[in-house]
Each structure stands twice: as structure tokens, then as C-alpha cells.
Motif scaffolding. Structure first.
Motif, PDB file in Angstrom:
ATOM      1  N   GLU A 149      14.084  13.053 -71.024  1.00 35.39           N
ATOM      2  CA  GLU A 149      12.953  13.665 -70.321  1.00 35.39           C
ATOM      3  C   GLU A 149      13.025  13.238 -68.853  1.00 35.39           C
ATOM      4  O   GLU A 149      13.588  12.205 -68.528  1.00 35.39           O
ATOM      5  CB  GLU A 149      11.602  13.266 -70.941  1.00 35.39           C
ATOM      6  N   TRP A 191      -4.086  19.044 -75.844  1.00 36.03           N
ATOM      7  CA  TRP A 191      -4.456  19.553 -74.530  1.00 36.03           C
ATOM      8  C   TRP A 191      -3.221  20.213 -73.927  1.00 36.03           C
ATOM      9  O   TRP A 191      -2.168  19.573 -73.793  1.00 36.03           O
ATOM     10  CB  TRP A 191      -4.940  18.418 -73.609  1.00 36.03           C
ATOM     11  N   GLU A 192      -3.366  21.441 -73.546  1.00 37.13           N
ATOM     12  CA  GLU A 192      -2.245  22.254 -73.066  1.00 37.13           C
ATOM     13  C   GLU A 192      -1.567  21.621 -71.847  1.00 37.13           C
ATOM     14  O   GLU A 192      -2.238  21.191 -70.912  1.00 37.13           O
ATOM     15  CB  GLU A 192      -2.786  23.636 -72.688  1.00 37.13           C
ATOM     16  N   GLY A 193      -0.251  21.634 -71.875  1.00 39.87           N
ATOM     17  CA  GLY A 193       0.500  21.125 -70.731  1.00 39.87           C
ATOM     18  C   GLY A 193       0.893  19.668 -70.868  1.00 39.87           C
ATOM     19  O   GLY A 193       1.710  19.169 -70.094  1.00 39.87           O
ATOM     20  N   ALA A 194       0.308  18.964 -71.862  1.00 38.26           N
ATOM     21  CA  ALA A 194       0.568  17.523 -71.989  1.00 38.26           C
ATOM     22  C   ALA A 194       2.064  17.231 -72.083  1.00 38.26           C
ATOM     23  O   ALA A 194       2.562  16.280 -71.496  1.00 38.26           O
ATOM     24  CB  ALA A 194      -0.153  16.950 -73.214  1.00 38.26           C
ATOM     25  N   ARG A 195       2.786  18.088 -72.804  1.00 40.87           N
ATOM     26  CA  ARG A 195       4.207  17.805 -73.023  1.00 40.87           C
ATOM     27  C   ARG A 195       5.098  18.271 -71.871  1.00 40.87           C
ATOM     28  O   ARG A 195       6.316  18.209 -71.953  1.00 40.87           O
ATOM     29  CB  ARG A 195       4.667  18.391 -74.360  1.00 40.87           C
ATOM     30  N   GLY A 196       4.499  18.753 -70.780  1.00 44.30           N
ATOM     31  CA  GLY A 196       5.288  19.067 -69.595  1.00 44.30           C
ATOM     32  C   GLY A 196       5.958  20.428 -69.677  1.00 44.30           C
ATOM     33  O   GLY A 196       5.712  21.224 -70.581  1.00 44.30           O
ATOM     34  N   HIS A 205       8.149  16.415 -66.274  1.00 44.75           N
ATOM     35  CA  HIS A 205       6.766  16.109 -65.921  1.00 44.75           C
ATOM     36  C   HIS A 205       6.663  15.865 -64.419  1.00 44.75           C
ATOM     37  O   HIS A 205       7.497  15.154 -63.859  1.00 44.75           O
ATOM     38  CB  HIS A 205       6.303  14.847 -66.663  1.00 44.75           C
TER      39      HIS A 205
ATOM     40  N   ILE D 151       0.509   8.588 -67.744  1.00 48.05           N
ATOM     41  CA  ILE D 151       1.738   8.941 -68.464  1.00 48.05           C
ATOM     42  C   ILE D 151       1.761   8.112 -69.744  1.00 48.05           C
ATOM     43  O   ILE D 151       1.806   6.880 -69.682  1.00 48.05           O
ATOM     44  CB  ILE D 151       3.003   8.617 -67.637  1.00 48.05           C
ATOM     45  N   PRO D 162      -2.009  14.887 -75.951  1.00 44.72           N
ATOM     46  CA  PRO D 162      -1.789  13.473 -75.596  1.00 44.72           C
ATOM     47  C   PRO D 162      -2.251  12.531 -76.702  1.00 44.72           C
ATOM     48  O   PRO D 162      -2.949  12.947 -77.616  1.00 44.72           O
ATOM     49  CB  PRO D 162      -2.653  13.291 -74.344  1.00 44.72           C
ATOM     50  N   GLY D 196       1.305  18.791 -66.396  1.00 41.73           N
ATOM     51  CA  GLY D 196       0.655  18.066 -67.495  1.00 41.73           C
ATOM     52  C   GLY D 196      -0.671  18.663 -67.912  1.00 41.73           C
ATOM     53  O   GLY D 196      -1.053  19.741 -67.467  1.00 41.73           O
ATOM     54  N   ALA D 197      -1.383  17.940 -68.779  1.00 36.03           N
ATOM     55  CA  ALA D 197      -2.681  18.384 -69.278  1.00 36.03           C
ATOM     56  C   ALA D 197      -3.760  18.020 -68.273  1.00 36.03           C
ATOM     57  O   ALA D 197      -3.739  16.935 -67.696  1.00 36.03           O
ATOM     58  CB  ALA D 197      -2.977  17.721 -70.616  1.00 36.03           C
ATOM     59  N   ILE D 204      -2.667  14.302 -67.451  1.00 40.47           N
ATOM     60  CA  ILE D 204      -2.079  13.410 -68.452  1.00 40.47           C
ATOM     61  C   ILE D 204      -0.735  13.988 -68.887  1.00 40.47           C
ATOM     62  O   ILE D 204      -0.636  15.192 -69.163  1.00 40.47           O
ATOM     63  CB  ILE D 204      -2.985  13.274 -69.692  1.00 40.47           C
ATOM     64  N   HIS D 205       0.290  13.157 -68.914  1.00 41.21           N
ATOM     65  CA  HIS D 205       1.647  13.563 -69.295  1.00 41.21           C
ATOM     66  C   HIS D 205       2.075  12.814 -70.548  1.00 41.21           C
ATOM     67  O   HIS D 205       1.898  11.596 -70.624  1.00 41.21           O
ATOM     68  CB  HIS D 205       2.625  13.255 -68.163  1.00 41.21           C
ATOM     69  N   SER D 206       2.670  13.522 -71.490  1.00 41.05           N
ATOM     70  CA  SER D 206       3.091  12.922 -72.762  1.00 41.05           C
ATOM     71  C   SER D 206       4.602  13.001 -72.901  1.00 41.05           C
ATOM     72  O   SER D 206       5.160  14.091 -72.985  1.00 41.05           O
ATOM     73  CB  SER D 206       2.434  13.664 -73.931  1.00 41.05           C
ATOM     74  N   VAL D 207       5.250  11.862 -72.960  1.00 39.46           N
ATOM     75  CA  VAL D 207       6.698  11.765 -73.131  1.00 39.46           C
ATOM     76  C   VAL D 207       6.987  11.399 -74.586  1.00 39.46           C
ATOM     77  O   VAL D 207       6.306  10.547 -75.149  1.00 39.46           O
ATOM     78  CB  VAL D 207       7.271  10.692 -72.171  1.00 39.46           C
TER      79      VAL D 207
END
Lengths: 266, 266, 266, 266
Positions: A149, A191-196, A205, D151, D162, D196-197, D204-207
Motif C-alpha cells: 500500500e 465509511w466510504e473511502g476508508a480503504r483509499g 492513501h 491512519i 475503519p 479516505g473516509a 480516516i485511512h485504513s491500511v
């Protein structure tokens, strides 16, 4: 013996840093500088480092006519670059071009022309040697640790996301590895977009905050381990080692090379 | 067609992980396992993954006598390794050796023997592919960004500082770059040891805390930029991609190769 | 209603940033500025932001005589600070002092004087609100996760190691936790200095590289976990939120307070 | 004098860690343990640490009948928790409850009941003291450095993004700061999801990667500075300092308290 250098676009931000670089390096010699807006004025005085005894020329054509040089560093705008390279070709001066914007056809033609004349030339879209190393390493690592990532972080004035550097890195990774669809197949974004942003199986991200400048982190995960390659860029000085290297390398080339990664000894 | 594999030292920690690896990989086949202490017992039952229908042999000599194999993975102790490699040589089985402890003379002799018989062999002191990539990248980066420091961080049970991996990395960096005496010449340690251990112009710092496992960060600084290469290792599983790669590569070798870095495609 | 502010030391680096801050903030009003060397010149022109219609005064005494103000921000040298604070006391203007160098006795006396006159005053050795938050959090965390190490990283022009901020942080941590002798009791430095500087049971590491500015990381380790608090400081702008907060807080004080941490709402 | 402790859910993963904790701590004494499935067996033998001379009880009701205790640590399922707390109330034993799932009304009623009987009780949804410190610090920092992004990084088996911890942190930040709409107003996602979300003005970003466990980083940006608070959690041992603290604190309470943050001395 010194390498005699002309800078085009010498009164711009990158050009000014390049003038300072030449003053610092023992075997580099500034022999000419181009700036339409500052024509006739002393280069050093305009830049604020004291008189250098060299005045700005009006154009690349005039400076090549009047000055003997080995290398022309070009930080002008994309639309002039092709003309400047052709002028260099005729003058037998090696161009190091820091602006992008040439079409593939134009590059092909220039490659033929420089090869025929056995003259060195470089087009370097990104002089940041640290960033280029990050990209080269990322592509190599992706072969062995294909789960990846990217997190790129910039100041909050940046308009586009993801950054150009992250897109370029993503392309190189996608070329280097077999495609892997990462993450759990039943993964859900609460929540939409969290996974980039999704690209070729992996995620990018983009973080934007005041206090940040330009940063990128490429994370490679494998069972029980993580490999991280990170680049932080704070200012334009970070481009100068790449300019230095390019000037030296172009002296030993007999054709046009595209990209800093191609002249690194990997 | 499957690659037929024997594991020596199969009841040890690394050996057990290797058995599990072979069960996961479609074209790997476990055909034999050696453990003096568990002789005769079912390999899978000892390891706790259910019967595999293969019993532990007493010694490498007996397993090579009784079983047809392509590769022998050796996680036994240093003092047996040379004998095991010679037994492999005679049996025409390619050894992949994960233990160190061979002298330079022994390695030289083995290199001659395997080359003569045109048989592949690997000695791999460190199977952690991420750690090896970090070291290889660090050596390459040091050519272009020669100002470097290493921070290695481990759990607080570790007795020695700096870590073996950081010493190996430091050696590779020192070989790759021209020596630079870093830091300000008039720098002063107000508190002794603050600037870390000195090696060939640069510094190594060792952090020890509960909650840490095994981590290393190599920082390269240049004007206006920083390049960081970091590896985090959490457990023995992190060695398995290196074992997988080694087994595949040794099949295509016709001589002895030393070090995982030598079989990476860089 | 605006807060009317005088800046002493307004032509210095911090003073200039403070002038710019006041221009940006709606309810702040610059009513006076002191600079012996620039006396009589327009403040904005000297700083390069265009005329502000306010000329530099020669001294704090003269500006307090001639101008009505609520707050005096003082970025002058340590030796003048006490006099300036006494002048403020007599004029009924609240001082916000960014220079250190007062003795404990002087501070005690000033505390009595300001308390008696029920006038607010602040002495702030470090305006970097992020750095102060890091220190406050570090002290709090050390109570619950007492195993700690500090890594501070600065550009390679820095002469002293460890940094002043890391020493201050170390003191706060040592006060907050019970002393723990960290690391393995039989730990050995194979290379001297690897484990960093020793302070009250824990270690401080100082990294120096070009490309770094001013950074600090405090790591707290516990079984199976790590808590990290990090501050990165890039330039003097980072002090301005602390100046802003100080000006607002001093308006509601009726005595002298020492340290930004004391006016944070924790 | 020792604190006499009963563990409910003692044969589960958290329960087993808690049994081990009690064995390590000098002034903690295990006096009872509940596990329906292991009734009558020796606790230590089931857990694999050797006989402890204490057998599992069938239920919380029976253990409270037969054993004198100060504290009951409850790691059972949400549906039993209310009953267990009422049994504790009648027996005068202080409950420390590590499971969630109580409604607000149930908590309200329990708060009244425990207050009336002046008996201490704790409900702790998250025992990870490092994670709770991160959240508490993040909320405090958001007041002074309101530009923030989160993150959070987990292994790639995690289904939701997230993470729960990041959502809880986000809520606390949103409560603590004035809402700021971050990023450039004309910001554009070239690739969807890059930023991100969105939550209450920030991102908020989820890796998700193999090799990761459970990590979170909260970044606060201001002009010229960055404050980062990071927590890395590797395993269940990381919950034990929070259990230890809770047992000690509940002894001095005379009512029900909810959340580890409420018993930290901040």
C-alpha cells in the motif's frame, strides 16, 4: 578540467538553486545563463549571491552562439524544450532537461537525432534522487513482497490526490509484480473511502495537513514482516544532487536517456 | 511437477515452519524429515498439524539412502552442516542450508566440489527476504545519499548491541559509499553515548524496549530530503518467503551460492 | 474588542513572525514595536510586508510611555527581560516573555509583584505548542508505561547532543515514573555508545543528518504494545499558535505563570 | 494484604492471560475461576501452567456462594454480564467487566444500584492502556492543533474499515475541537477514495496488509509542525496492564465507573 555549464530558466526557482549548486561544486563552471525577463543583468545580483560577472542572455539561441559550453541545463517551460534541444544538437552542447511535456513522438525523434550525432542528452522529469531511489526500490521489492500500500502525505494546499509521484510509483509496482487482489475478499467499508484509492489490486492513501511538505511511504507486508520505504522532501535543494549527477553522466553519454533511474548504478 | 523436499532439523522452530510451508505450497512435496530426538514418530503429529504419513528419520545419511529427493533444507546445528552438504553432494540432492558456522576454507572447498559435480547448493545465513532487501537497498542508496544513520530496535531481552543485522548493514554501506565523516566537526556529547556507536564515519543506535520484536531503520539524509528504509520482523514466518525462493532457485543452479542477496533479481 | 499588542524585539526572527501573526488574527492589533537598530522606520517595510503605519520605538520604556496597550510580547535578550517586566508592571501592561535567562530568585520576586498588582504575566521558554504537548503527554504516559526511550533527530549543524528538548522531556519522565532500570541486566555494548546516553534508568539517542530539521520521538514499550509520541518542527511558524494562545490567556490571568504547559487545558 | 480475585470466563483467551497475570503479581491472589465447559478441572492444568490447586466452578453464582473474594474479573459474553454484576452487588464483590454489550438503561440502573450500596465497579470496553492513552492524548491535542488525520493499519484478515478504535478516536476528536473543514476547498480526488473516509471535517485511512497486527497513528498538523501519536498492539498481553490497574482502582471506588480513561490520572 571543469564542466562548462549554461542554465536556461536561470532566474526561476529551480534555476536559481542550480546556479548556487554550480558555485559550490569545484569542477562545475557557470559560463552562461538565460532569462528573458532579466536580460543584461548580472546573474549573481539578481539571485542575491553577489556579482558573478555573467549577465543573463535573452535566449538559448543567443547564448549558444556566443558561449562555448559542455552542458545546457534547461528549467524553462515545456513548450520551448524541443526547440532548445535541437539548438543544443546543432551546437554540440549536451542538454539536461528538467521540464516534462514532450510527446512520445518528439522524444523518439530526438532520440534518433542525438544517437546519430553521438551526443549525450538527458530528459529528467524528477531530479529528486531520493524519490527516484524510493520508486526503483519499490518496484524491486514488489517482486518479492507483492502485498503493498502507498501512503502519500502533502501540505493542505495541494489540489490533486493522489500525488503524481504516487501514481508513478503505483505504475512501476504494477509492472513489477504479478497482480494480487489484496485485502480480505469480504472486506467492507463502513465509511466510504476508508480503504483509499484502488489501483491494480492495491490501495493509495492521500494525507493532507498543514505542517507537511511532500512525503511518501510505500509499505510491503508479508507474513510476520513489513518493509517500508519512505521519502521526505522538504525543499528544492533536494533536487540538486540529481542535477549534479545528471551533468556528470551526460558528459559520458552518446545518446538521449530518459529518467534519472536510467543513469543510477543499481 | 512437484519439488521433492527433505527437511533436516524438522522438529526445531524453523524446521516446523518449513514443514508447514511445504504443506501450503502446491508444487512442494515433503518426502522426508530428520530429527534424532523424534525418530520414528509422525512428523505432522509431532508438529501438531495432524498425521502426514511421514516418520522422522534418525539422520541425514539414512534419509538420503532411503528417499528420492530434489532438495534438502537444513536447519540443523553448524557443526553438522559440512557433513550434510557432502552427503547431499554424493546423493545428487541440492542442499539449502540455513545455518551459518562454516569457515571460509570449508566454503571454498564446497564451492569447488559442487561446481565440479554441476550441482546447485545454497548457504543462506538470513532467510528474511525483507531484511535482505533492506540491506541491498541501503547499500545502493549510500552511493547517492552518503549521509546515513542506523536505528535498530529490539525487545529488551536482547543481550548484544548493536544487532548483527545492523552490523552487516553497516559493513555493506561502508563498502558502497566513499567514507564521509558525518555530523558537525565541533559536535559535543553533553551526555556520553547520545550520538550512538561510531562505525566508518556514521552512527548506529540501539533501542531496547518490551513490546518491540526486531526492527531496523536506515536513514539517508541529503539537503532538503530524507530517505528511510525500514524493516519490521515479527516472527519466524517472515523467513518462509526466503525459504520458498531458495528452494526454487537451487533447482536451477549448477554451483554453490552464498547469501539470499545473490539470488534476488535486482 | 481587539487586544492591543506591543512587540519588543520586533525586527528579530521571532519578532517578525509575531508581527505577521498579529496581521492575520482578526482581534489582535499591533499598537507598537521596539527595535533599537531600526528606530523610526516603518515596521512593515523593514519586515517586507508593506507599510503598517507604525514606526519602531527605541526602547520598551518609550513605547510604554507613548502607547496604550494590553499586552507586550518580548523577544529581546535575557539580560533586558527583568527590566521590561518591571516596566510592564508599572504601566499595567501584561508581558508575554519568550526569552529565558531569569534566575529563580528573580522569578520569585516577579511572581510576588505581579500577584500583588493582580496583573497577568507569562514567561514561556518554549512556544512550540506541539513540543509542549509531546512533553506533557510523555510525562503522563510514563506513569502507565514506564519503559521508555527517546530518539531526537536534528540537522547536522547542531553542536550539542542530546537536544535541550530531549533533556527537558527526560526530566519530566523521570519525575513522573518510578525509576525502572531498563534493558537486560547482562546487556553488552559490542560497540560503545550503541545504547545511547543513560538518564535515570533509560536512554536517549541523538541522530544528526542533513535534511533533518528538529524532530523527537518518545517510545513507550509494554508487553505486546508500543506507544509513540512524535513531534516534527520545521520552522519558526510552529511557535505562533503558542504565541496566539499566550496572548489570549494572559488577558485573563491575575498573576505570573511560567511555562506553556501551565496554560494548556489538560 | 492480597487482593482476592475471581475470574469468570477464565478458560477463554483473555481469561487465561488474566490468570497468568495474577500468578505474576505479588499482591494478587486467585481464589476462584469460572468456566462451564471446564467445570471441576484444575485451572492451571487447563491453561498449561501446572496445577494451581483451584478447580473451575460451573457459574458465577456458585463461585460467589462458596468463595470469599474482593474482585470479580468478567471476560464472559455480553448477555451474562448484567446478571453477573447483580450477583456481585449482592455478594459485595467488586466487578471488573471487560465485555461490552450493556444498554445505556442497564448501565444507568447499575450505576444507581452500585452507588446506593457504595460498592466499586468498573466496565472497561478497552483494557489496552496504550490505546486509551492515545485516544485521551488525541482529544487533548485536537484543541490546540485542530487539523488532524487518522491512519489505522491492520492485518488483511480484518473485515471492517475503519477500525472500531479509529471511530472511537474520531468521535473524541470531534467532541474536543471546533469543527474545521480541512484540506483545500478545491481539492480533487483524481482516483476515488484517495482522501479516505470523511468524518466531521477530517479523514480516516485504513491500511490492510499481511505482517501488520493492529496499529493506529493520529497526525496533527500546524504551520511548520506535526504532532503524531501512534499505538502498536501486537497481542493480548497488551491488555494486562489495564487489567492490573483496574483491579487496584476498583478497590478504592464506591460506585460504578465506565471506561479506562476515567481511572487514569491525567
Amino acid at each position: 578540467m571543469s564542466i562548462r555549464i549554461i542554465i536556461a530558466g536561470a532566474s526561476g526557482k529551480m534555476g536559481q538553486e542550480a546556479v548556487k549548486l554550480i558555485q559550490r561544486v569545484a569542477d562545475f563552471q557557470l559560463v552562461g545563463a538565460v532569462s528573458r525577463s532579466e536580460e543584461g543583468k548580472d546573474v549573481g545580483e539578481v539571485i542575491g549571491i553577489g556579482s558573478l560577472g555573467i549577465s543573463f542572455h535573452r535566449s538559448v539561441a543567443t547564448v549558444l552562439d556566443e558561449v562555448e559550453a559542455d552542458v545546457l541545463i534547461d528549467f524553462t517551460s515545456p513548450e520551448c524544450v524541443k526547440d532548445h534541444m535541437e539548438l543544443c544538437l546543432h551546437a554540440g552542447v549536451r542538454p539536461v532537461v528538467g521540464t516534462t511535456g514532450l510527446s512520445e513522438e518528439e522524444i523518439d525523434q530526438l532520440q534518433k537525432d542525438f544517437a546519430q550525432k553521438k551526443l549525450g542528452a538527458l530528459i529528467i522529469p524528477n531530479f529528486a534522487i531520493g524519490a527516484v531511489l524510493m520508486m526503483v526500490f519499490a518496484a524491486k521489492a514488489a517482486k518479492y513482497l507483492p502485498h503493498v500500500e502507498i501512503i502519500e502525505s502533502h501540505h493542505d494546499n495541494k489540489l490533486d490526490a493522489p500525488s503524481g509521484t504516487s501514481l508513478k510509483t503505483a505504475e512501476l509496482i504494477a509492472e513489477a509484480r504479478k497482480e494480487v487482489k489484496q485485502g480480505h475478499p469480504s472486506e467492507q467499508e463502513v465509511w466510504e473511502g476508508a480503504r483509499g484509492a484502488y489501483y491494480s489490486g492495491f490501495r493509495i492513501h492521500s494525507v493532507r495537513l498543514p505542517g507537511l511538505v511532500a512525503h511518501q511511504e510505500v509499505l510491503f507486508g508479508g507474513d510476520g514482516q513489513l518493509l517500508t520505504i519512505r521519502h521526505d522532501s522538504l525543499n528544492r535543494e533536494s533536487f540538486m544532487p540529481g542535477v549534479d549527477l545528471s551533468v556528470r553522466k551526460v558528459m559520458n553519454l552518446d545518446h538521449l536517456v530518459y529518467g534519472l533511474e536510467e543513469i543510477l548504478d543499481m
